[in-house]
Design a protein around this motif. Structure first.
Motif, short mmCIF file in Angstrom:
data_model
loop_
_atom_site.label_atom_id
_atom_site.label_comp_id
_atom_site.label_asym_id
_atom_site.label_seq_id
_atom_site.Cartn_x
_atom_site.Cartn_y
_atom_site.Cartn_z
N LEU A 130 -15.78 21.69 11.19
CA LEU A 130 -14.39 21.33 10.91
C LEU A 130 -14.09 19.88 11.28
O LEU A 130 -13.51 19.14 10.48
N GLY A 131 -14.45 19.48 12.48
CA GLY A 131 -14.15 18.12 12.91
C GLY A 131 -14.75 17.07 11.99
O GLY A 131 -14.08 16.11 11.59
N ALA A 132 -16.00 17.26 11.65
CA ALA A 132 -16.66 16.30 10.76
C ALA A 132 -16.04 16.33 9.37
O ALA A 132 -15.83 15.27 8.76
N SER A 133 -15.74 17.50 8.89
CA SER A 133 -15.14 17.61 7.55
C SER A 133 -13.78 16.92 7.49
O SER A 133 -13.48 16.21 6.52
N LEU A 134 -12.98 17.13 8.51
CA LEU A 134 -11.65 16.50 8.52
C LEU A 134 -11.75 14.98 8.58
O LEU A 134 -10.97 14.27 7.94
N THR A 135 -12.71 14.49 9.34
CA THR A 135 -12.93 13.05 9.41
C THR A 135 -13.30 12.50 8.04
O THR A 135 -12.77 11.47 7.60
N GLU B 200 -10.32 12.58 5.67
CA GLU B 200 -9.38 11.49 5.97
C GLU B 200 -9.89 10.16 5.41
O GLU B 200 -9.12 9.36 4.89
N GLN B 201 -11.20 9.94 5.52
CA GLN B 201 -11.78 8.70 4.99
C GLN B 201 -11.73 8.66 3.47
O GLN B 201 -11.44 7.62 2.88
N GLU B 202 -12.01 9.79 2.83
CA GLU B 202 -12.07 9.82 1.36
C GLU B 202 -10.69 9.97 0.72
O GLU B 202 -10.44 9.40 -0.33
N GLU B 203 -9.83 10.77 1.33
CA GLU B 203 -8.50 11.04 0.76
C GLU B 203 -7.46 10.26 1.57
O GLU B 203 -7.27 9.10 1.37
N ASP B 204 -6.79 10.98 2.46
CA ASP B 204 -5.83 10.36 3.37
C ASP B 204 -5.53 11.33 4.51
O ASP B 204 -6.02 12.45 4.55
N GLU C 120 -3.87 14.81 3.59
CA GLU C 120 -4.80 15.82 3.06
C GLU C 120 -5.63 16.43 4.19
O GLU C 120 -5.85 17.65 4.23
N ALA C 121 -6.08 15.62 5.12
CA ALA C 121 -6.84 16.13 6.26
C ALA C 121 -5.98 17.04 7.12
O ALA C 121 -6.44 18.07 7.61
#
Length: 113
Positions: A42-47, A50-54, A57-58
């Motif tokens: 989860l932590g890595a996915s949210l990071t 956030e980098q790819e979208e905003d 979205e995260a």
């Protein structure tokens, strides 16, 4: 997906698994089993989201993950409490119904907030 992103996901999953194992050794399998409801990456996915979208979205994905994790923890708790006292089919049916109601309830709470 690049090597950096894969590395972040791998490390986050490994740290989560090691933490769950440590909690299991320290407090027993019932407590450690509840940690299985936590998504390992989860932590890595949210990071990455956030980098790819905003950030918005995260944040939405985090809310969904928390709702899902709570529903799975409820399933695990009810299963742990009832499996020794009810038939396995009844215990799992009760735990599944609780998971379903919590997940759907959480979705509607988030949707209509």
């Amino acid at each position: 997906v690049g090597f950096r992103e894969l590395g972040i996901r791998f490390i986050a999953g490994a740290v989560t698994s090691i933490t769950a194992g440590g909690v299991t050794l320290a407090f027993g399998s019932r407590v450690g089993g509840l940690l299985l409801a936590f998504p390992a990456i989860l932590g890595a996915s949210l990071t990455l989201i956030e980098q790819e979208e905003d950030s918005a979205e995260a944040r939405e994905d985090a809310r969904g993950a928390v709702m899902g994790g709570l529903a799975l923890a409820l399933f695990a708790g009810i299963a742990a409490l009832t499996l020794g006292h009810l038939s396995p089919v009844a215990a799992l049916a009760l735990a599944t119904a609780a998971w379903f109601l919590a997940a759907i309830g959480g979705y509607f709470l988030a949707w209509f907030r």
